[in-house]
Design a protein around this motif. Sequence first.
Motif, PDB file in Angstrom:
ATOM      1  N   UNK A  43       6.721   1.452   7.741  1.00  0.00           N
ATOM      2  CA  UNK A  43       6.333   2.606   6.931  1.00  0.00           C
ATOM      3  C   UNK A  43       7.364   2.960   5.855  1.00  0.00           C
ATOM      4  N   UNK A  44       8.498   2.268   5.851  1.00  0.00           N
ATOM      5  CA  UNK A  44       9.583   2.773   5.016  1.00  0.00           C
ATOM      6  C   UNK A  44      10.558   1.666   4.667  1.00  0.00           C
ATOM      7  N   UNK A  45      11.425   1.936   3.734  1.00  0.00           N
ATOM      8  CA  UNK A  45      12.478   0.995   3.361  1.00  0.00           C
ATOM      9  C   UNK A  45      12.068   0.102   2.212  1.00  0.00           C
ATOM     10  N   UNK A  85       0.821  -1.188   0.000  1.00  0.00           N
ATOM     11  CA  UNK A  85       0.000   0.000   0.000  1.00  0.00           C
ATOM     12  C   UNK A  85       0.868   1.257   0.000  1.00  0.00           C
ATOM     13  N   UNK A  86       1.904   1.269   0.843  1.00  0.00           N
ATOM     14  CA  UNK A  86       2.750   2.467   0.941  1.00  0.00           C
ATOM     15  C   UNK A  86       3.554   2.709  -0.328  1.00  0.00           C
ATOM     16  N   UNK A  87       3.660   1.695  -1.186  1.00  0.00           N
ATOM     17  CA  UNK A  87       4.396   1.915  -2.434  1.00  0.00           C
ATOM     18  C   UNK A  87       3.521   2.587  -3.484  1.00  0.00           C
ATOM     19  N   UNK A  88       2.239   2.719  -3.239  1.00  0.00           N
ATOM     20  CA  UNK A  88       1.341   3.327  -4.217  1.00  0.00           C
ATOM     21  C   UNK A  88       0.710   4.627  -3.742  1.00  0.00           C
ATOM     22  N   UNK A 143      10.371  12.914  -2.047  1.00  0.00           N
ATOM     23  CA  UNK A 143      11.606  12.686  -1.300  1.00  0.00           C
ATOM     24  C   UNK A 143      11.331  11.648  -0.204  1.00  0.00           C
ATOM     25  N   UNK A 144      11.993  10.498  -0.247  1.00  0.00           N
ATOM     26  CA  UNK A 144      11.734   9.476   0.773  1.00  0.00           C
ATOM     27  C   UNK A 144      12.128   9.919   2.179  1.00  0.00           C
ATOM     28  N   UNK A 183      11.248   3.200  -0.625  1.00  0.00           N
ATOM     29  CA  UNK A 183      12.265   4.217  -0.867  1.00  0.00           C
ATOM     30  C   UNK A 183      12.402   4.477  -2.370  1.00  0.00           C
ATOM     31  N   UNK A 184      12.573   3.411  -3.134  1.00  0.00           N
ATOM     32  CA  UNK A 184      12.719   3.500  -4.584  1.00  0.00           C
ATOM     33  C   UNK A 184      11.469   4.082  -5.240  1.00  0.00           C
ATOM     34  N   UNK A 185      10.313   3.578  -4.860  1.00  0.00           N
ATOM     35  CA  UNK A 185       9.056   4.008  -5.478  1.00  0.00           C
ATOM     36  C   UNK A 185       8.776   5.478  -5.191  1.00  0.00           C
ATOM     37  N   UNK A 186       9.041   5.916  -3.965  1.00  0.00           N
ATOM     38  CA  UNK A 186       8.749   7.318  -3.665  1.00  0.00           C
ATOM     39  C   UNK A 186       9.585   8.256  -4.529  1.00  0.00           C
TER      40      UNK A 186
END
Length: 135
Positions: free
Chosen positions: A31-33, A1-4, A47-48, A37-40
């Motif tokens: 929430x991260x990593x 979900x956080x990647x989209x 900015x991640x 990171x790449x997708x954001x």
Amino acid sequence: LATRMRTHDLLKAAKATNAAFNSADIFSLEVWGGATFDVSMNFLRECPWKRLEELDEAAPDMLKQMLLRGANAVGYTVYPDNLVYEFCKTAYESGNDVFRVFDSLNYIDNMELGIKAAAASGGFVEAAISYTGDV
């Protein structure tokens, strides 16, 4: 979900998530990593680091967790030791509390670097073994 989802959408849910975190027996929220990171950066054009800092500010009571790919940090290649250490230090300073460290091949030397770098940052380290069934 956080990647989209974009950061502003995650922030809309952060206050309620923080409140739920306080009323439940939840250790941390990832929430991260890893891919986030790449997708954001490459797909959401965000900015991640700012994303992590804003989530930390919006949900201060939650322990924030990330997936760290050992010597690969959040990338797709092995990085120099000093880069992994500095990455973990900056991640911790930006709001990440828990580092779940793994290596896709369970190569202990790669995991060891990530574990040591995460521990040196001041964060909580959770080492993980990857398992894939009969593929």
